[in-house]
Design a protein around this motif. Structure first.
Motif, PDB file in Angstrom:
ATOM      1  N   ILE A 101     -28.868  21.185  -8.160  1.00 43.58           N
ATOM      2  CA  ILE A 101     -27.886  21.861  -7.313  1.00 43.58           C
ATOM      3  C   ILE A 101     -27.711  23.327  -7.681  1.00 43.58           C
ATOM      4  N   MET A 102     -28.276  23.752  -8.820  1.00 47.00           N
ATOM      5  CA  MET A 102     -28.122  25.138  -9.260  1.00 47.00           C
ATOM      6  C   MET A 102     -29.426  25.925  -9.190  1.00 47.00           C
ATOM      7  N   GLY A 103     -30.520  25.259  -8.917  1.00 52.51           N
ATOM      8  CA  GLY A 103     -31.789  25.946  -8.793  1.00 52.51           C
ATOM      9  C   GLY A 103     -32.585  26.039 -10.076  1.00 52.51           C
ATOM     10  N   GLY A 104     -31.913  25.986 -11.214  1.00 54.48           N
ATOM     11  CA  GLY A 104     -32.596  26.076 -12.496  1.00 54.48           C
ATOM     12  C   GLY A 104     -31.636  25.823 -13.639  1.00 54.48           C
ATOM     13  N   SER A 105     -32.192  25.636 -14.820  1.00 54.02           N
ATOM     14  CA  SER A 105     -31.367  25.332 -15.991  1.00 54.02           C
ATOM     15  C   SER A 105     -30.754  26.585 -16.612  1.00 54.02           C
ATOM     16  N   GLY A 106     -31.425  27.729 -16.428  1.00 53.02           N
ATOM     17  CA  GLY A 106     -30.930  28.964 -17.039  1.00 53.02           C
ATOM     18  C   GLY A 106     -29.565  29.353 -16.524  1.00 53.02           C
ATOM     19  N   VAL A 107     -29.351  29.235 -15.212  1.00 53.20           N
ATOM     20  CA  VAL A 107     -28.061  29.595 -14.646  1.00 53.20           C
ATOM     21  C   VAL A 107     -26.982  28.627 -15.111  1.00 53.20           C
ATOM     22  N   ALA A 108     -27.350  27.358 -15.314  1.00 57.84           N
ATOM     23  CA  ALA A 108     -26.375  26.372 -15.799  1.00 57.84           C
ATOM     24  C   ALA A 108     -25.890  26.738 -17.190  1.00 57.84           C
ATOM     25  N   TRP A 109     -26.799  27.194 -18.042  1.00 58.72           N
ATOM     26  CA  TRP A 109     -26.410  27.615 -19.393  1.00 58.72           C
ATOM     27  C   TRP A 109     -25.522  28.855 -19.334  1.00 58.72           C
ATOM     28  N   HIS A 110     -25.920  29.828 -18.533  1.00 59.37           N
ATOM     29  CA  HIS A 110     -25.144  31.071 -18.445  1.00 59.37           C
ATOM     30  C   HIS A 110     -23.736  30.807 -17.929  1.00 59.37           C
ATOM     31  N   GLN A 111     -23.616  29.932 -16.937  1.00 63.29           N
ATOM     32  CA  GLN A 111     -22.300  29.637 -16.377  1.00 63.29           C
ATOM     33  C   GLN A 111     -21.399  28.963 -17.404  1.00 63.29           C
ATOM     34  N   TRP A 112     -21.967  28.096 -18.217  1.00 63.79           N
ATOM     35  CA  TRP A 112     -21.170  27.497 -19.288  1.00 63.79           C
ATOM     36  C   TRP A 112     -20.700  28.566 -20.261  1.00 63.79           C
ATOM     37  N   LYS A 113     -21.606  29.416 -20.690  1.00 63.10           N
ATOM     38  CA  LYS A 113     -21.283  30.408 -21.711  1.00 63.10           C
ATOM     39  C   LYS A 113     -20.214  31.392 -21.236  1.00 63.10           C
ATOM     40  N   LYS A 114     -20.350  31.854 -19.995  1.00 65.33           N
ATOM     41  CA  LYS A 114     -19.419  32.868 -19.489  1.00 65.33           C
ATOM     42  C   LYS A 114     -18.139  32.269 -18.928  1.00 65.33           C
ATOM     43  N   HIS A 115     -18.236  31.174 -18.189  1.00 65.82           N
ATOM     44  CA  HIS A 115     -17.076  30.644 -17.470  1.00 65.82           C
ATOM     45  C   HIS A 115     -16.620  29.275 -17.973  1.00 65.82           C
ATOM     46  N   GLY A 116     -17.571  28.393 -18.265  1.00 62.80           N
ATOM     47  CA  GLY A 116     -17.197  27.051 -18.692  1.00 62.80           C
ATOM     48  C   GLY A 116     -16.368  27.045 -19.961  1.00 62.80           C
ATOM     49  N   THR A 117     -16.663  27.965 -20.862  1.00 66.54           N
ATOM     50  CA  THR A 117     -15.909  28.027 -22.126  1.00 66.54           C
ATOM     51  C   THR A 117     -14.432  28.326 -21.896  1.00 66.54           C
TER      52      THR A 117
END
Length: 217
Positions: A101-117
């Protein structure tokens, strides 16, 4: 500098500070007012960035339309980012599972680091919340079915979302543009994922009447 010029400069700077979105870093996790679900039109991202990176997201066999960019904690004015947290970070397997649903794993990691935290959740909970919020919004099928590149008013894209999601109102969604193209649909949600009015610094609808909507590949 003359006093009059100084005052004019200060007035200009104050005006900018009142209209520009506020971003800070390192705030306390879990301290925010609402959430912004950001859906990205994948063909736009591919045309502007992904193709030059040879991203797998942009292969013609992937068939991506609206992908999940992120789920962002937001304040009535401004937003937190990169919050200190002791919560468990995602594994590579977890980020890879979000690629559908996100297109790739890299964006999933970045979203966690910047916003998910900043949500106060651990990565498992955050990704589950992202997926749930994504599933709650119907992406207009008509935009996928166009079959060719078109130019259209950005307001037409918003109307398509409103028609597909009767529970949404116009002040709960905003459409953004980038470099003459439809970029994102951003939907504002309460912490229990109910649509709500967006803050004034989020409501920034694209006013273009001839924005390009690239066809799904």
């Amino acid at each position: 500098m003359r006093p009059v010029a100084i005052m004019a400069c200060l007035t200009s700077l104050l005006s900018l500070s009142l209209t520009a979105p506020l971003r800070a870093e390192g705030e306390r996790a879990g301290d925010y007012d609402y959430l912004v679900l950001s859906l990205s039109w994948s063909p736009t991202w591919c045309a502007l960035e992904g193709d030059s990176r040879q991203s797998p997201q942009c292969r013609t066999d992937r068939d991506f339309g609206w992908v999940l960019h992120g789920l962002w904690p937001q304040n009535e004015r401004g937003y937190p980012s990169y919050c200190p947290t002791s919560k468990r970070a995602p594994t590579r397997h977890m980020t890879a599972e979000m690629a559908d649903i996100m297109g790739g794993s890299g964006v999933a990691w970045h979203q966690w680091k910047k916003h998910g935290t900043c949500t106060g959740l651990d990565a498992t909970q955050y990704y589950a919340l992202m997926r749930l919020s994504y599933d709650k919004i119907t992406r207009p099928q008509a935009l996928r079915d166009l079959g060719r590149d078109v130019t259209l008013p950005a307001s037409v894209v918003e109307e398509a979302f409103l028609e597909a999601n009767p529970s949404l109102s116009a002040d709960e969604i905003t459409i953004t543009c980038r470099e003459g193209r439809i970029q994102e649909a951003r939907i504002c949600l309460t912490t229990d994922l109910t649509p709500r009015r967006c803050g004034n610094d989020v409501i920034r609808d694209c006013r273009m009447k001839d924005a390009l909507l690239d066809a799904v590949r």
